[in-house]
Design a protein around this motif. Structure first.
Motif, PDB file in Angstrom:
ATOM      1  N   LEU A  15     -12.030  11.075 -17.217  1.00  0.00           N
ATOM      2  CA  LEU A  15     -10.987  10.064 -17.291  1.00  0.00           C
ATOM      3  C   LEU A  15     -11.587   8.670 -17.130  1.00  0.00           C
ATOM      4  O   LEU A  15     -12.613   8.496 -16.469  1.00  0.00           O
ATOM      5  N   PRO A  16     -10.950   7.670 -17.709  1.00  0.00           N
ATOM      6  CA  PRO A  16     -11.452   6.305 -17.536  1.00  0.00           C
ATOM      7  C   PRO A  16     -11.285   5.827 -16.106  1.00  0.00           C
ATOM      8  O   PRO A  16     -10.468   6.360 -15.339  1.00  0.00           O
ATOM      9  N   ARG A  17     -12.037   4.834 -15.762  1.00  0.00           N
ATOM     10  CA  ARG A  17     -11.896   4.136 -14.485  1.00  0.00           C
ATOM     11  C   ARG A  17     -11.596   2.668 -14.760  1.00  0.00           C
ATOM     12  O   ARG A  17     -11.521   2.262 -15.919  1.00  0.00           O
ATOM     13  N   CYS A  18     -11.428   1.892 -13.731  1.00  0.00           N
ATOM     14  CA  CYS A  18     -11.086   0.486 -13.949  1.00  0.00           C
ATOM     15  C   CYS A  18     -12.172  -0.201 -14.770  1.00  0.00           C
ATOM     16  O   CYS A  18     -11.885  -1.002 -15.662  1.00  0.00           O
ATOM     17  N   GLY A  19     -13.431   0.112 -14.478  1.00  0.00           N
ATOM     18  CA  GLY A  19     -14.518  -0.454 -15.257  1.00  0.00           C
ATOM     19  C   GLY A  19     -14.392  -0.146 -16.736  1.00  0.00           C
ATOM     20  O   GLY A  19     -14.745  -0.972 -17.585  1.00  0.00           O
ATOM     21  N   SER A  20     -13.885   1.033 -17.065  1.00  0.00           N
ATOM     22  CA  SER A  20     -13.703   1.415 -18.462  1.00  0.00           C
ATOM     23  C   SER A  20     -12.753   0.448 -19.169  1.00  0.00           C
ATOM     24  O   SER A  20     -13.000   0.041 -20.314  1.00  0.00           O
TER      25      SER A  20
ATOM     26  N   GLY B 258     -11.945  10.433  -0.769  1.00  0.00           N
ATOM     27  CA  GLY B 258     -11.493  11.803  -0.548  1.00  0.00           C
ATOM     28  C   GLY B 258     -10.460  11.896   0.563  1.00  0.00           C
ATOM     29  O   GLY B 258      -9.493  11.127   0.614  1.00  0.00           O
ATOM     30  N   GLU B 259     -10.689  12.845   1.480  1.00  0.00           N
ATOM     31  CA  GLU B 259      -9.754  13.077   2.582  1.00  0.00           C
ATOM     32  C   GLU B 259      -9.738  11.929   3.595  1.00  0.00           C
ATOM     33  O   GLU B 259      -8.868  11.884   4.466  1.00  0.00           O
ATOM     34  N   GLU B 260     -10.693  11.021   3.481  1.00  0.00           N
ATOM     35  CA  GLU B 260     -10.739   9.891   4.415  1.00  0.00           C
ATOM     36  C   GLU B 260      -9.908   8.708   3.944  1.00  0.00           C
ATOM     37  O   GLU B 260      -9.860   7.680   4.627  1.00  0.00           O
ATOM     38  N   CYS B 261      -9.256   8.843   2.799  1.00  0.00           N
ATOM     39  CA  CYS B 261      -8.432   7.745   2.287  1.00  0.00           C
ATOM     40  C   CYS B 261      -7.360   7.366   3.309  1.00  0.00           C
ATOM     41  O   CYS B 261      -6.575   8.212   3.739  1.00  0.00           O
ATOM     42  N   PRO B 262      -7.296   6.112   3.713  1.00  0.00           N
ATOM     43  CA  PRO B 262      -6.264   5.704   4.672  1.00  0.00           C
ATOM     44  C   PRO B 262      -4.907   5.568   3.991  1.00  0.00           C
ATOM     45  O   PRO B 262      -4.817   5.245   2.809  1.00  0.00           O
ATOM     46  N   ASP B 263      -3.860   5.799   4.738  1.00  0.00           N
ATOM     47  CA  ASP B 263      -2.494   5.670   4.226  1.00  0.00           C
ATOM     48  C   ASP B 263      -1.986   4.244   4.396  1.00  0.00           C
ATOM     49  O   ASP B 263      -2.212   3.606   5.429  1.00  0.00           O
ATOM     50  N   GLY B 264      -1.296   3.751   3.376  1.00  0.00           N
ATOM     51  CA  GLY B 264      -0.511   2.538   3.530  1.00  0.00           C
ATOM     52  C   GLY B 264      -1.228   1.228   3.347  1.00  0.00           C
ATOM     53  O   GLY B 264      -0.626   0.175   3.576  1.00  0.00           O
ATOM     54  N   TRP B 265      -2.485   1.238   2.922  1.00  0.00           N
ATOM     55  CA  TRP B 265      -3.155  -0.035   2.654  1.00  0.00           C
ATOM     56  C   TRP B 265      -2.511  -0.692   1.439  1.00  0.00           C
ATOM     57  O   TRP B 265      -2.187  -0.024   0.448  1.00  0.00           O
ATOM     58  N   ILE B 266      -2.352  -2.003   1.495  1.00  0.00           N
ATOM     59  CA  ILE B 266      -1.917  -2.778   0.338  1.00  0.00           C
ATOM     60  C   ILE B 266      -3.169  -3.077  -0.484  1.00  0.00           C
ATOM     61  O   ILE B 266      -4.127  -3.676   0.029  1.00  0.00           O
ATOM     62  N   VAL B 267      -3.181  -2.672  -1.759  1.00  0.00           N
ATOM     63  CA  VAL B 267      -4.412  -2.769  -2.552  1.00  0.00           C
ATOM     64  C   VAL B 267      -4.118  -3.285  -3.954  1.00  0.00           C
ATOM     65  O   VAL B 267      -3.012  -3.145  -4.483  1.00  0.00           O
ATOM     66  N   THR B 268      -5.135  -3.873  -4.564  1.00  0.00           N
ATOM     67  CA  THR B 268      -5.146  -4.042  -6.013  1.00  0.00           C
ATOM     68  C   THR B 268      -5.958  -2.893  -6.590  1.00  0.00           C
ATOM     69  O   THR B 268      -6.895  -2.396  -5.961  1.00  0.00           O
ATOM     70  N   GLY B 269      -5.585  -2.450  -7.800  1.00  0.00           N
ATOM     71  CA  GLY B 269      -6.289  -1.308  -8.359  1.00  0.00           C
ATOM     72  C   GLY B 269      -5.796  -0.925  -9.732  1.00  0.00           C
ATOM     73  O   GLY B 269      -5.312  -1.769 -10.499  1.00  0.00           O
ATOM     74  N   TYR B 270      -5.868   0.377 -10.029  1.00  0.00           N
ATOM     75  CA  TYR B 270      -5.572   0.908 -11.366  1.00  0.00           C
ATOM     76  C   TYR B 270      -4.988   2.311 -11.202  1.00  0.00           C
ATOM     77  O   TYR B 270      -5.730   3.268 -10.981  1.00  0.00           O
ATOM     78  N   PRO B 271      -3.660   2.453 -11.300  1.00  0.00           N
ATOM     79  CA  PRO B 271      -3.012   3.765 -11.122  1.00  0.00           C
ATOM     80  C   PRO B 271      -3.104   4.612 -12.390  1.00  0.00           C
ATOM     81  O   PRO B 271      -2.095   4.962 -13.006  1.00  0.00           O
ATOM     82  N   ARG B 272      -4.291   4.942 -12.758  1.00  0.00           N
ATOM     83  CA  ARG B 272      -4.595   5.578 -14.045  1.00  0.00           C
ATOM     84  C   ARG B 272      -3.715   6.788 -14.345  1.00  0.00           C
ATOM     85  O   ARG B 272      -3.160   6.917 -15.435  1.00  0.00           O
ATOM     86  N   ASP B 273      -3.576   7.701 -13.388  1.00  0.00           N
ATOM     87  CA  ASP B 273      -2.908   8.968 -13.655  1.00  0.00           C
ATOM     88  C   ASP B 273      -1.413   8.809 -13.908  1.00  0.00           C
ATOM     89  O   ASP B 273      -0.793   9.657 -14.559  1.00  0.00           O
TER      90      ASP B 273
ATOM     91  N   SER C 234      -6.338  -4.952   0.993  1.00  0.00           N
ATOM     92  CA  SER C 234      -7.708  -4.638   0.566  1.00  0.00           C
ATOM     93  C   SER C 234      -7.874  -4.869  -0.932  1.00  0.00           C
ATOM     94  O   SER C 234      -7.179  -4.264  -1.746  1.00  0.00           O
ATOM     95  N   MET C 235      -8.796  -5.733  -1.282  1.00  0.00           N
ATOM     96  CA  MET C 235      -9.035  -6.074  -2.674  1.00  0.00           C
ATOM     97  C   MET C 235      -9.856  -4.987  -3.356  1.00  0.00           C
ATOM     98  O   MET C 235     -10.876  -4.541  -2.824  1.00  0.00           O
ATOM     99  N   LEU C 236      -9.393  -4.534  -4.517  1.00  0.00           N
ATOM    100  CA  LEU C 236     -10.072  -3.569  -5.399  1.00  0.00           C
ATOM    101  C   LEU C 236      -9.982  -2.119  -4.935  1.00  0.00           C
ATOM    102  O   LEU C 236     -10.358  -1.214  -5.679  1.00  0.00           O
ATOM    103  N   SER C 237      -9.504  -1.857  -3.738  1.00  0.00           N
ATOM    104  CA  SER C 237      -9.624  -0.512  -3.164  1.00  0.00           C
ATOM    105  C   SER C 237      -8.743   0.530  -3.844  1.00  0.00           C
ATOM    106  O   SER C 237      -8.910   1.725  -3.608  1.00  0.00           O
ATOM    107  N   GLY C 238      -7.820   0.113  -4.705  1.00  0.00           N
ATOM    108  CA  GLY C 238      -7.029   1.063  -5.463  1.00  0.00           C
ATOM    109  C   GLY C 238      -7.649   1.435  -6.797  1.00  0.00           C
ATOM    110  O   GLY C 238      -7.041   2.183  -7.574  1.00  0.00           O
ATOM    111  N   GLU C 239      -8.844   0.938  -7.082  1.00  0.00           N
ATOM    112  CA  GLU C 239      -9.528   1.303  -8.319  1.00  0.00           C
ATOM    113  C   GLU C 239     -10.169   2.681  -8.148  1.00  0.00           C
ATOM    114  O   GLU C 239     -10.759   2.962  -7.097  1.00  0.00           O
ATOM    115  N   PRO C 240     -10.060   3.560  -9.134  1.00  0.00           N
ATOM    116  CA  PRO C 240     -10.592   4.920  -8.980  1.00  0.00           C
ATOM    117  C   PRO C 240     -12.056   4.970  -8.569  1.00  0.00           C
ATOM    118  O   PRO C 240     -12.471   5.884  -7.844  1.00  0.00           O
TER     119      PRO C 240
END
Length: 406
Positions: free
Chosen positions: A306-311, A270-285, A257-263
């Motif tokens: 906190l900043p987000r990927c857009g930041s 929330g609680e609906e986040c699926p487990d184990g998707w391969i994603v591009t994103g930003y592990p800010r924390d 999934s493209m971009l889905s790891g961006e905050p």
């Protein structure tokens, strides 16, 4: 809705930024004016943080003395996600506001319209976010440069991981406009090179912002894929995940999934986040190098969040423009264009310097690749690594064949 800022407040802020600026000055010590065009009211989840990151970087550049003593000043405009509005605003910024260069762009179709404006009017355009490869390849031009890793680059990052897994039957789902079409094209082509035995059994192209998630999930389920490549984002992603979880679409299947790891897009799940998707994103924390921590703390102190990927995208584009201006020592367009080619600047991710390739004006800024994980009531990006953009670009000779002559 933008965190802490409603639509009315955002537009008021844009209006104040426009009204509060001083008169256009052509004196040596006058401000260097940048015309920034973006889809602020159409895509607030990404672009509110983006504008904050931009303003933080501009404040830091100016506090350090600006560019040879000249401060940066940005005139913001909202294109509402419409290419025709972006082009009209570009004309106003150039002709009425006297900006030295244009910047911004979020949606790929808007970015392409601004790139064409830059070419026709011989005005520098520092594109921030539009991800379509056409911007720097098939419709690239001398005056357009792009910061973020493109659909080709991010598809290549995801393919590298997906090709290691046993999934052979793939289906795709993407918004039906330039970005989604480009992402699917490259994922298919690049996976075929890595895994010639892989097949694509079907695709779904829902309208941007208007996905019928139930019907889309049913259509994908009927295809019985072993892997799914997802390009939806924002509210489309939320609705797709919700329906997919309800109907068991993701159970026992690989999802890239493209971009889905961006905050911006991960946190609302929330609680609906699926487990184990391969994603591009930003592990800010969990990104704790000195440069990033310093930026993260300054951002939180200034904006109360906190900043987000857009930041980071907004912050980095200002840093790139500042590096270009220091090299050019001029706001004459041709001098700025030449200076942009090959400049180096540090990214707010703290992963080192990146550059703009002279061959195609694409930045080598990378992205983080990892997996989603539900922890308690929120999703996180785990098992991540930084994928250097330079490692996921085709060769310069190849892109010259795709790109019109400047």
């Amino acid at each position: 809705m933008l965190h802490g800022v409603g639509r009315r407040g955002l537009m008021a802020g844009v209006a104040v930024a426009a009204l509060a600026r001083p008169a256009v000055s052509r004196a040596q010590g006058g401000p260097i004016r940048i015309g920034e065009i973006n889809s602020y009211t159409a895509q607030p989840a990404f672009l509110g943080p983006y504008r904050n990151g931009w303003l933080l970087a501009q404040e830091q550049v100016n506090a350090a003395g600006g560019i040879d003593g000249r401060p940066l000043e940005t005139v913001f405009r909202d294109d509402a996600g419409k290419p025709e509005d972006a082009v009209r605003l570009a004309g106003e910024l150039v002709n009425a506001e006297g900006v030295a260069l244009l910047a911004g762009g979020y949606l790929s179709n808007v970015g392409l319209a601004l790139g064409d404006f830059a070419r026709q009017n011989k005005k520098l355009y520092a594109a921030s976010e539009p991800l379509t490869d056409a911007l720097v390849w098939s419709r690239g031009n001398r005056y357009t440069f792009r910061l973020r890793p493109s659909t080709y680059m991010q598809a290549a990052m995801l393919v590298e991981e997906a090709a290691k897994l046993p999934a052979m039957r793939w289906a795709t789902v993407a918004p039906n406009y330039e970005y989604g079409q480009s992402a699917v094209k490259w994922f298919r082509e690049l996976l075929a090179k890595k895994r010639p035995d892989a097949t694509f059994v079907g695709e779904q192209f829902p309208a941007l912002g208007r996905i019928d998630a139930g019907a889309t999930v049913q259509a994908l389920e009927r295809l019985r894929p072993e892997g799914i490549f997802n390009v939806t984002f924002g509210t489309d992603l939320l609705n797709f995940v919700r329906q997919g979880n309800t109907r068991g679409l993701f159970e026992g299947r690989t999802v890239a999934s493209m971009l889905s790891g961006e905050p911006e897009y991960l946190e609302p799940l929330g609680e609906e986040c699926p487990d184990g998707w391969i994603v591009t994103g930003y592990p800010r924390d969990d990104l704790n190098n000195e440069t990033h921590v310093k930026l993260r703390d300054a951002y939180r102190q200034k904006f109360g969040e906190l900043p987000r990927c857009g930041s980071i995208v907004g912050y980095d584009n200002v840093q790139a423009i500042a590096a270009m201006l220091r090299k050019a020592r001029s706001t004459e367009t041709e001098a700025m264009v030449e200076a942009f080619r090959g400049i180096r600047f540090p990214t707010g991710y703290g992963t080192g310097e990146v550059t703009f390739r002279a061959a195609d004006h694409q930045s080598t800024l990378g992205a983080f690749v990892g997996r989603t994980k539900l922890e308690g009531k929120r999703g996180r990006m785990v098992d991540w690594r930084y994928a250097d953009g330079a490692d996921y670009l085709p060769g310069e000779a190849e892109v010259r064949a795709w790109r019109p002559q400047d």
